[in-house]
Structure formats: C-alpha cells, structure tokens
Design a protein around this motif. Structure first.
Motif, PDB file in Angstrom:
ATOM      1  N   PHE A   1     -43.234   9.386  -2.577  1.00  0.00           N
ATOM      2  CA  PHE A   1     -41.924   9.582  -1.946  1.00  0.00           C
ATOM      3  C   PHE A   1     -40.792   9.173  -2.900  1.00  0.00           C
ATOM      4  O   PHE A   1     -39.807   8.580  -2.477  1.00  0.00           O
ATOM      5  CB  PHE A   1     -41.833   8.738  -0.670  1.00  0.00           C
ATOM      6  CG  PHE A   1     -42.755   9.171   0.441  1.00  0.00           C
ATOM      7  CD1 PHE A   1     -42.294   9.956   1.492  1.00  0.00           C
ATOM      8  CD2 PHE A   1     -44.089   8.784   0.447  1.00  0.00           C
ATOM      9  CE1 PHE A   1     -43.139  10.344   2.535  1.00  0.00           C
ATOM     10  CE2 PHE A   1     -44.941   9.160   1.484  1.00  0.00           C
ATOM     11  CZ  PHE A   1     -44.470   9.947   2.522  1.00  0.00           C
ATOM     12  N   PHE A   2     -40.942   9.477  -4.196  1.00  0.00           N
ATOM     13  CA  PHE A   2     -40.020   8.949  -5.195  1.00  0.00           C
ATOM     14  C   PHE A   2     -38.547   9.299  -4.950  1.00  0.00           C
ATOM     15  O   PHE A   2     -37.663   8.511  -5.308  1.00  0.00           O
ATOM     16  CB  PHE A   2     -40.441   9.384  -6.607  1.00  0.00           C
ATOM     17  CG  PHE A   2     -40.316  10.861  -6.875  1.00  0.00           C
ATOM     18  CD1 PHE A   2     -39.147  11.394  -7.396  1.00  0.00           C
ATOM     19  CD2 PHE A   2     -41.376  11.715  -6.626  1.00  0.00           C
ATOM     20  CE1 PHE A   2     -39.035  12.750  -7.646  1.00  0.00           C
ATOM     21  CE2 PHE A   2     -41.268  13.080  -6.871  1.00  0.00           C
ATOM     22  CZ  PHE A   2     -40.094  13.603  -7.383  1.00  0.00           C
ATOM     23  N   PRO A   3     -38.189  10.441  -4.313  1.00  0.00           N
ATOM     24  CA  PRO A   3     -36.751  10.688  -4.087  1.00  0.00           C
ATOM     25  C   PRO A   3     -36.082   9.623  -3.227  1.00  0.00           C
ATOM     26  O   PRO A   3     -34.863   9.424  -3.317  1.00  0.00           O
ATOM     27  CB  PRO A   3     -36.735  12.054  -3.391  1.00  0.00           C
ATOM     28  CG  PRO A   3     -37.979  12.734  -3.860  1.00  0.00           C
ATOM     29  CD  PRO A   3     -38.997  11.617  -3.928  1.00  0.00           C
ATOM     30  N   LEU A   4     -36.869   8.916  -2.394  1.00  0.00           N
ATOM     31  CA  LEU A   4     -36.279   7.890  -1.537  1.00  0.00           C
ATOM     32  C   LEU A   4     -35.738   6.719  -2.344  1.00  0.00           C
ATOM     33  O   LEU A   4     -34.904   5.952  -1.852  1.00  0.00           O
ATOM     34  CB  LEU A   4     -37.316   7.372  -0.530  1.00  0.00           C
ATOM     35  CG  LEU A   4     -37.964   8.390   0.407  1.00  0.00           C
ATOM     36  CD1 LEU A   4     -38.732   7.681   1.496  1.00  0.00           C
ATOM     37  CD2 LEU A   4     -36.925   9.323   1.006  1.00  0.00           C
ATOM     38  N   SER A   5     -36.188   6.582  -3.566  1.00  0.00           N
ATOM     39  CA  SER A   5     -35.701   5.508  -4.426  1.00  0.00           C
ATOM     40  C   SER A   5     -34.327   5.833  -5.006  1.00  0.00           C
ATOM     41  O   SER A   5     -33.665   4.948  -5.549  1.00  0.00           O
ATOM     42  CB  SER A   5     -36.686   5.264  -5.584  1.00  0.00           C
ATOM     43  OG  SER A   5     -37.956   4.919  -5.088  1.00  0.00           O
ATOM     44  N   GLY A   6     -33.909   7.086  -4.914  1.00  0.00           N
ATOM     45  CA  GLY A   6     -32.639   7.508  -5.479  1.00  0.00           C
ATOM     46  C   GLY A   6     -31.479   7.352  -4.516  1.00  0.00           C
ATOM     47  O   GLY A   6     -31.499   6.512  -3.608  1.00  0.00           O
ATOM     48  N   ASN A   7     -30.469   8.187  -4.690  1.00  0.00           N
ATOM     49  CA  ASN A   7     -29.249   8.119  -3.886  1.00  0.00           C
ATOM     50  C   ASN A   7     -28.741   9.515  -3.565  1.00  0.00           C
ATOM     51  O   ASN A   7     -29.058  10.485  -4.272  1.00  0.00           O
ATOM     52  CB  ASN A   7     -28.141   7.372  -4.648  1.00  0.00           C
ATOM     53  CG  ASN A   7     -28.486   5.927  -4.917  1.00  0.00           C
ATOM     54  OD1 ASN A   7     -28.349   5.063  -4.069  1.00  0.00           O
ATOM     55  ND2 ASN A   7     -28.965   5.664  -6.134  1.00  0.00           N
ATOM     56  N   ILE A   8     -27.965   9.604  -2.503  1.00  0.00           N
ATOM     57  CA  ILE A   8     -27.183  10.816  -2.250  1.00  0.00           C
ATOM     58  C   ILE A   8     -25.894  10.679  -3.047  1.00  0.00           C
ATOM     59  O   ILE A   8     -25.228   9.643  -2.979  1.00  0.00           O
ATOM     60  CB  ILE A   8     -26.896  10.998  -0.756  1.00  0.00           C
ATOM     61  CG1 ILE A   8     -28.198  11.239   0.013  1.00  0.00           C
ATOM     62  CG2 ILE A   8     -25.930  12.162  -0.528  1.00  0.00           C
ATOM     63  CD1 ILE A   8     -28.028  11.336   1.512  1.00  0.00           C
ATOM     64  N   LYS A   9     -25.538  11.707  -3.779  1.00  0.00           N
ATOM     65  CA  LYS A   9     -24.323  11.680  -4.600  1.00  0.00           C
ATOM     66  C   LYS A   9     -23.430  12.867  -4.259  1.00  0.00           C
ATOM     67  O   LYS A   9     -23.914  13.945  -3.909  1.00  0.00           O
ATOM     68  CB  LYS A   9     -24.671  11.704  -6.090  1.00  0.00           C
ATOM     69  CG  LYS A   9     -25.341  10.429  -6.595  1.00  0.00           C
ATOM     70  CD  LYS A   9     -25.643  10.522  -8.084  1.00  0.00           C
ATOM     71  CE  LYS A   9     -26.222   9.210  -8.597  1.00  0.00           C
ATOM     72  NZ  LYS A   9     -25.195   8.277  -9.017  1.00  0.00           N
ATOM     73  N   TRP A  10     -22.125  12.643  -4.378  1.00  0.00           N
ATOM     74  CA  TRP A  10     -21.160  13.735  -4.198  1.00  0.00           C
ATOM     75  C   TRP A  10     -20.027  13.555  -5.206  1.00  0.00           C
ATOM     76  O   TRP A  10     -18.947  13.083  -4.870  1.00  0.00           O
ATOM     77  CB  TRP A  10     -20.607  13.755  -2.772  1.00  0.00           C
ATOM     78  CG  TRP A  10     -20.001  15.089  -2.409  1.00  0.00           C
ATOM     79  CD1 TRP A  10     -19.829  16.175  -3.217  1.00  0.00           C
ATOM     80  CD2 TRP A  10     -19.490  15.486  -1.133  1.00  0.00           C
ATOM     81  NE1 TRP A  10     -19.271  17.225  -2.547  1.00  0.00           N
ATOM     82  CE2 TRP A  10     -19.042  16.824  -1.255  1.00  0.00           C
ATOM     83  CE3 TRP A  10     -19.371  14.839   0.091  1.00  0.00           C
ATOM     84  CZ2 TRP A  10     -18.477  17.523  -0.185  1.00  0.00           C
ATOM     85  CZ3 TRP A  10     -18.804  15.536   1.154  1.00  0.00           C
ATOM     86  CH2 TRP A  10     -18.361  16.854   1.029  1.00  0.00           C
ATOM     87  N   PRO A  11     -20.280  13.911  -6.467  1.00  0.00           N
ATOM     88  CA  PRO A  11     -19.241  13.796  -7.488  1.00  0.00           C
ATOM     89  C   PRO A  11     -18.053  14.710  -7.167  1.00  0.00           C
ATOM     90  O   PRO A  11     -18.199  15.736  -6.490  1.00  0.00           O
ATOM     91  CB  PRO A  11     -19.946  14.255  -8.769  1.00  0.00           C
ATOM     92  CG  PRO A  11     -21.412  14.125  -8.472  1.00  0.00           C
ATOM     93  CD  PRO A  11     -21.545  14.394  -7.009  1.00  0.00           C
ATOM     94  N   ARG A  12     -16.912  14.348  -7.662  1.00  0.00           N
ATOM     95  CA  ARG A  12     -15.683  15.104  -7.369  1.00  0.00           C
ATOM     96  C   ARG A  12     -15.753  16.549  -7.843  1.00  0.00           C
ATOM     97  O   ARG A  12     -15.106  17.428  -7.281  1.00  0.00           O
ATOM     98  CB  ARG A  12     -14.484  14.409  -8.027  1.00  0.00           C
ATOM     99  CG  ARG A  12     -14.113  13.080  -7.370  1.00  0.00           C
ATOM    100  CD  ARG A  12     -13.557  13.296  -5.978  1.00  0.00           C
ATOM    101  NE  ARG A  12     -13.442  12.059  -5.208  1.00  0.00           N
ATOM    102  CZ  ARG A  12     -12.991  12.007  -3.969  1.00  0.00           C
ATOM    103  NH1 ARG A  12     -12.641  13.112  -3.349  1.00  0.00           N
ATOM    104  NH2 ARG A  12     -12.921  10.861  -3.339  1.00  0.00           N
TER     105      ARG A  12
END
Length: 453
Positions: free
Chosen positions: A75-86
């Motif tokens: 489940f490696f994506p769970l270690s990441g973050n949701i991002k929304w760059p400008r």
C-alpha cells in the motif's frame, strides 16, 4: 493522555515495489474529488489485552510496527501525500521513496471497559484516541495511525484517512491486510505476502471519465471562498452537536430487523426492496427527526453506494481509492413526524436507490452542486461505515475487536453502521448527540421496537 512517541513508518526499502522505487504519482478520479475537502474519516478499534504493560511494549507494539511497514509494501501510496501545486489544474497523490505513515504511540488512564462498551461516554474521550492528518493549502497526508495502551486492560488502534484517497471499503482492506500480516508473523518468519482478496488494485485507468467530471469537481473546489482557491484545507461544516456531546451505541438484532420488514410490507402501497440497510436507516431517520424535532421543512439523507460492481465494465472489488456515489433521499419533514414516519423514510430511501439501478452515474457532473444547494435548505443526515465491511473480523493476533466505532461522526453528524460485534447478524449503530437529544432518541428507539410501530 500521555504521548510516548511520534514516528514515521515507511515501507521496507528492500521490499519497495519497483514502481515506487523513486517517485510515483496517482491521479484523483471524480469519485475521489467529491471528498477532497470534506473532513477525514476517523475509526477506532478496541482490543482487550489484560496483560501487564511490559508485554505490550515488548511483544505487541514491535510486532504492530514491523507488520505495518511490511503492509505498506503493498500500500505504498498511503505513505505519500495529496498535492495540489498552484500550476496544476487537478490535485494528485504523490509518493517518493522514504515517505512514511505517521504513527503515534500513547498511553491513557481512561476507563477501557467503559469506552469499549455500549454505555454512553463523553465523545471527546474517543476523539483523543485518533490522530490528526497534516493538511495545508497545497499538501495533505493520506493516513495517520495511533496506538494507545490502556495498562492492564487493552489497547486501541485509531486510523484517520483522507476520503479523497480511499473510501470505507479501501481503508478496511488496508486494516484487514495489516492484521493478516501481523497475525502471521512469528520469530522465524517475516512473510509479507497477501492473498488475492486482500491485494489492493491501484490502476486508475479502469476509471473512465469521458465527460471530464474530475475537472468539473476540481474547478468547483477551486472556487470555494475566493477565485482560484486551490486549497486542500477542510471545508468548514458546522456540527449540530454543540456543548458536550455524548456517544451512544445501539443495536438492531435480527428479530428487530425482521419486525421492521414485516411492518413495512403491511403498510407500503408499492413494492420496494426491503434490505436490512434500508429498514435500519429509515428507522434511524424516523427516531432522529422526532428526537430533535427537526425545524426544516425538508430533510436530505445522503448515503454511499459502492459503484465498483455498477460500472460498465465493473472494476475489481479490491480497487483502492474512493468509488462510492452519493444517493440522495429527500422528503417532507412532517411526514417523518407523523405516525407513519418510518414508512415515509423508507419510501424516500427506496426512491434514491432506484436511481442507482442504471449504475448511478447519470448526471454525476451535478453531484456536488446539487448536494451543496440542498444542504442550505434541508436538514442534512448521512451514514458512515457499512455492515459489509466486517470490521469485527479484524484480528491482529490477540483476538477480535471488543468494539469498533467511527469517531468522526461527532463532527459530521452522521450515524455509523457496522455488523453486530457478537456475530448474530444484527446491526450496530453509533451515534453522537447532545444529552437531551440522546435521551429522547434512546426512548424513541426502544419504544418503537417494543410496540412494533
């Protein structure tokens, strides 16, 4: 509450999937984006363990930590973050090697037996047992965990999840996988393999979006508050529970459910599918509206419908993400305040379910605007969880949970549903209300079942 440790648990470097070796991004689908700025889901598992603290720290906690790392291999994506760059039109999930899941270890002197029972308790006490997600305008963590020891009594595992990254079915899949790996660990083995029914499926290409609904939803969120407001911070939804709310747990045993179905069959003027879910929710709505004497002329009841098998073609049942549509039941409030309020609620729920018979995706681009508009004029109710998740089967190796509850209903105002903990086939219901409303609801809930009306 005494916090003992806060750490980050990454997937094991030697076992990291090749796709995640350096950097991976996953797009958010329109199913995900519906939930982008809505508050996270907080679930709490209580496990009885009457051993001394030394056993917990030497045997239980190390095993939980190590198996968590092994589980994150899958489940490696769970270690990441949701991002929304400008510079990006839509947010996405981003993982780089070295990312990890936040884990808090704490110790509590609260009464484990009260918190893990069906008795009323202070809602804030449960809130202390689940962690917060770290959220800013352009980045949000996906999952956070907290393990809390109650010396000589037991421990709890609190999990907080970002709903834009996973729905209830997916978060339960993660917990089941962690428990499976943990329960299989011994001194001579560190096997992290999972059976097929627990292997997550992350391929977003199976989710078709020919109408560009994801971009519509992203644009909707970016216009909240001010133009081009590309923020990931939680949308402010004021809870109806002010003051010092209490938490209660209720149960509909199989005989109660059968009685409700028989009442419905005798009073309905049209043929509807009488599921355990529909009669449970209709009965809850009837009791809630009467307990609080709802003032709004109309009510809106939103409940999630799993769309994995409803898509054309269907997608794998272990698809990991959010894949639920929001069914909307709307009716006049005074119909629930009358003698046949249960029937009126049941008819509204039945009509909402019929709109999902064709897959439920027609008009998906209007979901967010419609719900936001109705929410301004209607009394809003919703559910959390599902009896189909089978949360009481999540055993890490020290026995089944003594109790499972959804803590976040204290903020959202929803009522939670799960299977009965005793395996009887009944339904367990969690509720957070102010004391006067809780006392009124309790009386109505039990009186209605006793009278059969």
């Amino acid at each position: 509450m005494n916090v003992l440790e806060v750490c980050r648990v990454p997937p094991p470097p030697e076992a990291a999937p090749s796709a995640a070796a350096s950097e991976t991004s996953l797009p958010l689908t329109f199913f995900d984006l519906v939930w982008l700025r809505l508050r996270p889901v907080e679930r709490l598992f209580f496990y009885e363990l009457p051993n001394p603290p030394s056993f917990f720290f030497h045997s239980v906690l190390p095993k939980l930590k190590y198996s968590l790392s092994l589980t994150l291999h899958h489940f490696f994506p769970l270690s990441g973050n949701i991002k929304w760059p400008r510079h990006c039109r839509k947010p996405f999930i981003h993982y780089i090697s070295g990312d990890g899941v936040s884990l808090t270890v704490a110790e509590s002197n609260a009464d484990f037996n009260i918190l893990s029972s069906s008795d009323f308790s202070d809602a804030e006490e449960s809130r202390l047992l689940v962690p917060d997600l770290i959220v800013s305008d352009d980045e949000a963590s996906i999952v956070a965990l907290q393990i809390t020891l109650f010396p000589n009594a037991g421990f709890s595992i609190g999990i907080t999840t970002h709903h834009a990254a996973m729905d209830g079915k997916s978060s339960t899949l993660f917990m089941k996988s962690w428990a499976y790996i943990c329960s299989k660990l011994d001194e001579s083995s560190s096997d992290s393999s999972l059976p097929g029914n627990l292997m997550p499926f992350f391929d977003r290409s199976v989710m078709k979006d020919s109408s560009g609904v994801a971009e519509i939803f992203s644009n909707h969120w970016s216009k909240q508050g001010e133009p081009n407001n590309r923020s990931l911070k939680w949308w402010d939804i004021k809870s109806t529970n002010q003051g010092k709310p209490i938490r209660g747990t209720f149960e509909l045993v199989p005989s109660n459910i059968q009685k409700l179905k028989q009442i419905a069959e005798s009073k309905l003027n049209k043929k509807v599918h009488l599921s355990t879910f529909s009669v449970t929710c209709a009965y809850m709505l009837n009791c809630l509206v009467k307990a609080e004497q709802t003032k709004q002329d109309k009510f809106l009841f939103i409940f999630a419908v799993d769309c994995r098998s409803r898509l054309d073609p269907p997608i794998p049942p272990t698809y990991f993400g959010s894949c639920v549509g929001g069914a909307k039941a709307v009716a006049e409030t005074n119909t629930l305040l009358g003698n046949d309020g249960f029937i009126a609620a049941l008819e509204a729920i039945s009509d909402a379910l019929k709109r999902f018979e064709d897959g439920g995706l027609s008009g998906a681009e209007k979901w967010m605007a419609e719900i936001q508009s109705l929410g301004k004029t209607h009394r809003f109710f919703s559910t959390a969880g599902s009896p189909r998740f089978e949360v009481y089967g999540i055993d890490f190796g020290w026995g089944r949970p003594k109790k499972v509850e959804i803590v976040s209903i204290g903020k959202t105002g929803a009522f939670s549903l799960s299977e009965s903990r005793n395996g009887s086939g009944g339904i367990e219901i969690g509720l957070v209300l102010n004391r006067p409303e809780m006392e009124a609801f309790t009386a109505l809930f039990h009186e209605g079942l006793a009278s059969g009306s």
